[in-house]
Design an enzyme around this catalytic site. Structure first.
Site, PDB file in Angstrom:
ATOM      1  CB  VAL A  87     -18.010  -4.286 -23.666  1.00 16.43           C
ATOM      2  CG1 VAL A  87     -17.089  -5.101 -23.030  1.00 16.43           C
ATOM      3  CG2 VAL A  87     -19.402  -4.803 -23.610  1.00 16.43           C
ATOM      4  CE  LYS A 122     -18.543  -2.377 -18.152  1.00 14.92           C
ATOM      5  NZ  LYS A 122     -17.476  -2.046 -17.356  1.00 14.92           N
ATOM      6  CD  GLU A 180     -16.713  -0.755 -29.660  1.00 17.48           C
ATOM      7  OE1 GLU A 180     -16.579  -1.226 -30.816  1.00 17.48           O
ATOM      8  OE2 GLU A 180     -16.310  -1.600 -28.746  1.00 17.48           O
ATOM      9  CB  THR A 237     -20.532  10.687 -16.210  1.00 17.01           C
ATOM     10  OG1 THR A 237     -20.763  10.928 -14.979  1.00 17.01           O
ATOM     11  CG2 THR A 237     -19.091  10.587 -16.411  1.00 17.01           C
ATOM     12  CB  ILE A 250     -11.264  -1.004 -25.330  1.00 11.31           C
ATOM     13  CG1 ILE A 250     -10.401  -0.487 -24.056  1.00 11.31           C
ATOM     14  CG2 ILE A 250     -10.452  -1.966 -26.074  1.00 11.31           C
ATOM     15  CD1 ILE A 250     -10.057  -1.656 -23.113  1.00 11.31           C
ATOM     16  N   GLY A 254     -15.348   6.668 -17.629  1.00 13.05           N
ATOM     17  CA  GLY A 254     -15.215   7.987 -17.532  1.00 13.05           C
ATOM     18  C   GLY A 254     -15.811   8.801 -18.803  1.00 13.05           C
ATOM     19  CG  ASP A 292     -20.100  -2.784 -14.818  1.00 16.75           C
ATOM     20  OD1 ASP A 292     -20.943  -2.233 -15.594  1.00 16.75           O
ATOM     21  OD2 ASP A 292     -18.832  -2.702 -15.171  1.00 16.75           O
TER      22      ASP A 292
HETATM   23  P1  NDP Z   1     -25.118   9.519 -15.106  1.00 20.59           P
HETATM   24  O1  NDP Z   1     -25.960   9.078 -13.925  1.00 20.59           O
HETATM   25  O2  NDP Z   1     -24.013  10.345 -15.072  1.00 20.59           O
HETATM   26  O3  NDP Z   1     -26.273  10.105 -16.090  1.00 20.59           O
HETATM   27  C1  NDP Z   1     -27.443   9.771 -16.626  1.00 20.59           C
HETATM   28  C2  NDP Z   1     -28.349  10.931 -16.898  1.00 20.59           C
HETATM   29  O4  NDP Z   1     -29.386  10.724 -17.030  1.00 20.59           O
HETATM   30  C3  NDP Z   1     -28.303  12.067 -15.444  1.00 20.59           C
HETATM   31  O5  NDP Z   1     -28.280  13.034 -15.963  1.00 20.59           O
HETATM   32  C4  NDP Z   1     -29.776  11.712 -15.153  1.00 20.59           C
HETATM   33  O6  NDP Z   1     -30.233  12.827 -14.610  1.00 20.59           O
HETATM   34  C5  NDP Z   1     -30.590  11.741 -16.534  1.00 20.59           C
HETATM   35  N1  NDP Z   1     -31.733  10.766 -16.254  1.00 20.59           N
HETATM   36  C6  NDP Z   1     -32.062   9.855 -15.468  1.00 20.59           C
HETATM   37  N2  NDP Z   1     -33.487   9.433 -15.813  1.00 20.59           N
HETATM   38  C7  NDP Z   1     -33.954  10.194 -16.669  1.00 20.59           C
HETATM   39  C8  NDP Z   1     -35.087  10.098 -17.404  1.00 20.59           C
HETATM   40  N3  NDP Z   1     -36.147   9.627 -17.067  1.00 20.59           N
HETATM   41  N4  NDP Z   1     -35.116  11.093 -18.760  1.00 20.59           N
HETATM   42  C9  NDP Z   1     -34.110  11.960 -18.803  1.00 20.59           C
HETATM   43  N5  NDP Z   1     -32.761  11.693 -17.993  1.00 20.59           N
HETATM   44  C10 NDP Z   1     -32.849  10.870 -17.080  1.00 20.59           C
HETATM   45  O7  NDP Z   1     -24.724   8.194 -15.838  1.00 20.59           O
HETATM   46  P2  NDP Z   1     -23.401   7.988 -16.664  1.00 20.59           P
HETATM   47  O8  NDP Z   1     -23.258   8.814 -17.546  1.00 20.59           O
HETATM   48  O9  NDP Z   1     -22.274   7.368 -15.729  1.00 20.59           O
HETATM   49  O10 NDP Z   1     -24.075   6.519 -17.318  1.00 20.59           O
HETATM   50  C11 NDP Z   1     -24.825   6.418 -18.371  1.00 20.59           C
HETATM   51  C12 NDP Z   1     -24.823   4.933 -19.080  1.00 20.59           C
HETATM   52  O11 NDP Z   1     -23.384   4.726 -19.360  1.00 20.59           O
HETATM   53  C13 NDP Z   1     -25.222   3.992 -17.933  1.00 20.59           C
HETATM   54  O12 NDP Z   1     -25.989   2.856 -18.582  1.00 20.59           O
HETATM   55  C14 NDP Z   1     -23.900   3.216 -17.577  1.00 20.59           C
HETATM   56  O13 NDP Z   1     -23.728   2.022 -17.384  1.00 20.59           O
HETATM   57  C15 NDP Z   1     -23.111   3.450 -19.051  1.00 20.59           C
HETATM   58  N6  NDP Z   1     -21.920   3.584 -18.845  1.00 20.59           N
HETATM   59  C16 NDP Z   1     -21.088   4.446 -17.927  1.00 20.59           C
HETATM   60  C17 NDP Z   1     -19.737   4.660 -17.950  1.00 20.59           C
HETATM   61  C18 NDP Z   1     -19.002   5.740 -17.202  1.00 20.59           C
HETATM   62  O14 NDP Z   1     -17.821   5.864 -17.053  1.00 20.59           O
HETATM   63  N7  NDP Z   1     -19.769   6.497 -16.177  1.00 20.59           N
HETATM   64  C19 NDP Z   1     -18.816   3.876 -18.910  1.00 20.59           C
HETATM   65  C20 NDP Z   1     -19.531   3.131 -19.740  1.00 20.59           C
HETATM   66  C21 NDP Z   1     -20.768   2.803 -19.852  1.00 20.59           C
HETATM   67  P3  NDP Z   1     -30.296  12.984 -12.927  1.00 20.59           P
HETATM   68  O15 NDP Z   1     -28.856  13.250 -12.568  1.00 20.59           O
HETATM   69  O16 NDP Z   1     -31.191  14.050 -12.563  1.00 20.59           O
HETATM   70  O17 NDP Z   1     -30.710  11.744 -12.357  1.00 20.59           O
HETATM   71  N1  HSE Z   2     -18.805   1.468 -13.877  1.00 19.81           N
HETATM   72  C1  HSE Z   2     -18.113   0.938 -14.822  1.00 19.81           C
HETATM   73  C2  HSE Z   2     -16.670   0.431 -14.627  1.00 19.81           C
HETATM   74  C3  HSE Z   2     -18.201   1.892 -15.909  1.00 19.81           C
HETATM   75  O1  HSE Z   2     -16.262   0.739 -13.532  1.00 19.81           O
HETATM   76  O2  HSE Z   2     -15.971  -0.200 -15.465  1.00 19.81           O
HETATM   77  C4  HSE Z   2     -17.795   1.417 -17.269  1.00 19.81           C
HETATM   78  O3  HSE Z   2     -18.706   0.740 -17.767  1.00 19.81           O
END
Ligand code: NDP
Ligand code: HSE
Length: 438
Positions: free
Chosen positions: A132, A205, A129, A13, A136, A302, A201
């Site tokens: 949290v 933060k 950044e 994502t 924002i 998002g 979570d």
């Molecule tokens: P996702 O699960 O959407 O993305 C993680 C990606 O990493 C997936 O494509 C996954 O592949 C890949 N992956 C997993 N393990 C490995 C590995 N060993 N080597 C390479 N790639 C790997 O997570 P998000 O993007 O939602 O979240 C990412 C981070 O951002 C997290 O720490 C989350 O807490 C943080 N975050 C997320 C927010 C959000 O709105 N989603 C907002 C703020 C922070 P696969 O799908 O095959 O597992």
């Molecule tokens: N799962 C978290 C939330 C993502 O819903 O706020 C953003 O950190």
């Protein structure tokens, strides 16, 4: 000047959003950063998915460790999540002299002290950044914009998923599970959604903000955490009738006895701006001694909102990469040798107000028994409402709002109230904050 080269670990994502926004706004970002910022290599477990997203704009590999060792990479963005592989990758990247950007609040809240110490040793930056409140710029505000202030307290809606669930339940009467599934579909929820629902979570933060605000080490293990799973429609409705809205709030406050660090459902007066933050939006209220109260609002989760924060860090690092490490903004805002050992206050010692809901048998003397127990524990009542019993029922709900008192006194009073023969079942206790003077 040669563009700065970035290795992206995890194109889910947030990784996908980061790749797209960086490509879309490339020239604007370059005008700000002073040089190009190019994602040259992407690592993901699912190489086919990554290739479909990236096309031939970057190399795609399945081994993230190869990226952190790659001599052609200047900055590593970790967007995999979790505590294990992500930690190994970040430490390996630091050891190879790379700057790091991460959105991984769970990892920083638990292992940030170790990660920042290693980064200082190696003279590299770790920027976070996006960790949290999504899009924002709250880290920048706390660390730089409010640097003149003695921060007094922070109160924030910092989990988009739980705020989305509470809003949809209240506004549309939708069941909890339906709304959670929608938050997962939209990419808001954590890989383990209990982190969102149980307040973990938000506590991650809050731990990060508290460290930056008060100049203390990260102490996630001392945070008090309570989630939204036990909130009932009745409590949401009664709170509304009394002029309050229930939000999952993260609160950290400096007190003479220590620092409060707590996440729990909280009644907030509906007239406060922050009480009207709905859906996946986040808001953080920061009280500084000089500036007064300031409020930061925006999308808390998002793909693109979070990418906005990730890219802001990329630009910061690009601008600062050639500066001496001692001239950069410290990771936790305070100089590392100036962190304080002020203790985190145990929840029992925290002072707050309470919403108490009790189910009682509709008999004379019940209210007198309850108010006597509260008085015995020096708890003073701010408001009290007795609901009408349903047709044919001999039990009624009583809702009490208390003035500020110490948590352990409330707990002791609740135990005695629950033991009264005229009280049916457990007392529901939700904390209440006016978010005004205190
Ligand atoms: P996702 O699960 O959407 O993305 C993680 C990606 O990493 C997936 O494509 C996954 O592949 C890949 N992956 C997993 N393990 C490995 C590995 N060993 N080597 C390479 N790639 C790997 O997570 P998000 O993007 O939602 O979240 C990412 C981070 O951002 C997290 O720490 C989350 O807490 C943080 N975050 C997320 C927010 C959000 O709105 N989603 C907002 C703020 C922070 P696969 O799908 O095959 O597992
Ligand atoms: N799962 C978290 C939330 C993502 O819903 O706020 C953003 O950190």
């Amino acid at each position: 000047m040669k563009p700065i080269h970035v290795g992206l670990l995890g194109i889910g994502t947030v990784g996908g959003g980061t790749f797209n926004v960086l490509r879309r706004n490339q020239s604007e970002i370059q005008r700000r950063a002073g040089r190009g910022i190019e994602i040259t290599v992407v690592a993901d477990r699912d190489v086919a998915k990554a290739r479909a997203l990236v096309g031939d704009a970057a190399k795609v590999v399945d081994d993230a460790f190869a990226v952190v060792r790659d001599p052609d990479v200047d900055i590593v963005i970790e967007l995999i999540g979790g505590y294990t592989v992500a930690k190994d990758l970040i430490l390996a990247a630091i050891d190879h002299g790379k700057h790091v950007v991460t959105a991984n609040k769970a990892l920083l809240a638990k292992h940030g002290n170790e990660i920042f110490a290693r980064a200082r040793e190696k003279g590299v930056m770790v920027a976070f950044e996006a960790a949290v409140a999504g899009g924002i710029p709250i880290i920048k505000s706390l660390r730089e914009g409010l640097t003149a202030n003695r921060i007094e307290w922070i109160a924030g809606i910092i989990n988009g998923t739980s705020n989305f669930i509470l809003s949809e339940m209240r506004e549309k009467g939708l069941p909890f599970e339906t709304v959670l599934a929608e938050a997962q579909r939209l990419g808001y929820a954590e890989a383990d959604p209990t982190f969102d629902i149980e307040g973990i979570d938000a506590a991650h933060k809050l731990t990060i903000m508290s460290a930056i605000a008060f100049g203390i080490p990260m102490q996630f293990e001392r945070a008090y955490t309570e989630g939204i799973a036990n909130l009932t429609k009745d409590d949401i409705r009664y709170a509304e009738q009394l002029g309050y809205r229930i939000k999952l709030l993260g609160i950290t406050r400096r007190t003479p006895a220590g620092i409060e660090l707590r996440v729990h459902p909280t009644l907030i007066p509906t007239k406060r701006l922050i009480a009207n933050v709905e859906g996946v939006m986040n808001a953080v209220l920061v009280k500084g001694d000089a500036v007064g109260a300031t409020l930061y609002y925006g999308a808390g989760a998002g793909a693109e909102p979070t990418a906005s924060a990730v890219i802001a860090d990329l630009v910061d690092i690009t601008r600062m990469a050639t500066s001496a490490p001692g001239n950069r903004v410290p990771h936790l805002a305070f100089q590392p040798d100036q962190l304080s050992d002020t203790p985190i206050l145990p929840m029992d010692e925290v002072e707050t107000s309470y919403y108490l809901r009790l189910r009682v048998y509709d008999r004379p003397g019940v209210l007198a028994d309850i108010t006597r127990i509260l008085a015995d524990h020096t708890i003073s009542i701010d408001a009290m409402v007795q609901k009408e019993p349903a047709e044919g029922e001999d039990q009624v709900d009583i809702v009490l709002l208390t003035h500020r008192t110490i948590e352990k006194h409330t707990n002791a009073a609740i135990a005695r109230i629950e033991a009264l023969p005229s009280v049916a079942g457990k007392v529901t206790r939700i904390r209440l904050e006016e978010l005004g003077r205190h």
